[in-house]
Write an enzyme that holds these catalytic residues in place. Structure first.
Site, PDB file in Angstrom:
ATOM      1  N   ASP A  25      -3.432   3.369   8.749  1.00 58.92           N
ATOM      2  CA  ASP A  25      -2.821   2.862   7.532  1.00 58.92           C
ATOM      3  C   ASP A  25      -3.643   3.368   6.347  1.00 58.92           C
ATOM      4  O   ASP A  25      -4.778   3.840   6.522  1.00 58.92           O
ATOM      5  CB  ASP A  25      -2.813   1.331   7.595  1.00 58.92           C
ATOM      6  N   PHE A  26      -3.095   3.261   5.140  1.00 59.89           N
ATOM      7  CA  PHE A  26      -3.836   3.731   3.958  1.00 59.89           C
ATOM      8  C   PHE A  26      -4.502   2.572   3.217  1.00 59.89           C
ATOM      9  O   PHE A  26      -5.708   2.379   3.298  1.00 59.89           O
ATOM     10  CB  PHE A  26      -2.918   4.522   3.021  1.00 59.89           C
ATOM     11  N   ASP A  27      -3.710   1.759   2.502  1.00 63.23           N
ATOM     12  CA  ASP A  27      -4.282   0.666   1.712  1.00 63.23           C
ATOM     13  C   ASP A  27      -4.912  -0.381   2.622  1.00 63.23           C
ATOM     14  O   ASP A  27      -4.281  -0.878   3.555  1.00 63.23           O
ATOM     15  CB  ASP A  27      -3.195   0.018   0.845  1.00 63.23           C
ATOM     16  N   ASP A 209      -4.368  -2.930   8.560  1.00 61.67           N
ATOM     17  CA  ASP A 209      -4.833  -4.248   8.115  1.00 61.67           C
ATOM     18  C   ASP A 209      -3.723  -5.248   7.829  1.00 61.67           C
ATOM     19  O   ASP A 209      -4.000  -6.433   7.634  1.00 61.67           O
ATOM     20  CB  ASP A 209      -5.669  -4.098   6.837  1.00 61.67           C
TER      21      ASP A 209
END
Length: 267
Positions: A25-27, A209
């Protein structure tokens, strides 16, 4: 997490493969959450270790984000990686972008975003039009998360009902409420598409997350390895790290030791 690395190393060693599909994932995973989503950046440390991993033949890397495909690709800005955006509703295969049936919702999402911007003009909430989905951010709002989420959900439901006949889905995440086409497609489906491009015995590892990452954790079970970032105890992931910094430490471990575990089983 780090006291369980020997167990994870044993899993990699017993995987009977020389190849890993590493999905991130990124954020909140590669980049810390920030008050202004437009300011989110890949950390220097994570960029460094991703460049190292991308140079290793044993590792294929995919970044799978709730952001629009073009947005996350630009923010990471690295060749040799595969990207998916809008929770998997947009993804790459080879050198081409693939758009699911959600593409037809663009004009509807645009209309809803314009209406929500007008209704939320005097609040601390911001509307992000991601093309085929939309996100309302409330990280800077004064009310409690539960209060603002409930209020926003009700407002969005009313706006959708008054604006369109399309069937849309409202979901929540960390300080956000999202609007998506009611299509049976999520990050887990994106991971499965990327797995099809890998060798049959490739092992999948996924780090994320947010609640939308749970679909990916379930999709790679039981053979894959899911790693939740944060303190949420309600997760389908096998392991946990507490922060973006610990993501970096784990990726460093993969670069230095984890890929050796894959190779060891083939020797």
């Amino acid at each position: 997490m780090f006291d369980r690395l020997p167990r994870l190393e044993r899993r990699l060693t017993s995987a009977d493969t020389e190849q890993m599909l590493l999905c991130l994932d990124f954020d909140g995973t590669l980049a810390p959450h920030v008050d202004d989503p437009d300011s989110a950046e890949l950390t220097t440390a994570n960029r460094r270790v991703l460049e190292t991993l991308a140079s290793q033949p044993a590792v294929d890397i995919a970044v799978i984000s709730g952001r629009a495909l073009d947005d996350v690709r630009t923010r990471v800005g690295m060749d040799g990686l595969t990207y998916a955006g809008n929770h998997g509703l947009e993804y790459e295969t080879g050198s081409s972008s693939v758009h699911t049936p959600a593409e037809r919702y663009r004009s509807t999402i645009q209309t809803i975003c314009e209406e929500l911007e007008a209704r939320l003009d005097e609040t601390d909430c911001t509307v992000e039009n991601k093309g085929i989905t939309a996100t309302v951010h409330y990280r800077n709002a004064d009310d409690t998360a539960e209060e603002i989420e409930n209020w926003l959900t009700s407002l969005i439901e009313d706006t959708i009902e008054e604006t369109t006949d399309e069937h849309l889905r409202i979901t929540s995440g960390t300080d956000i409420v999202e609007i998506r086409p009611a299509i049976d497609w999520n990050k887990g489906h994106a991971v499965q598409q990327f797995e099809e491009q890998c060798p049959d015995d490739c092992i999948s590892v996924y780090l994320g997350d947010d609640t939308t990452d749970e679909d990916a954790f379930r999709a790679i079970a039981p053979d894959g390895i899911g790693i939740h970032v944060g303190t949420n105890s309600d997760t389908a992931a096998d392991y946990r790290v507490s922060s973006v910094d610990e993501v970096t430490s784990f990726l460093d471990w993969i670069a230095e030791t984890g890929t050796d575990a894959l190779k060891d089983d083939s020797q």
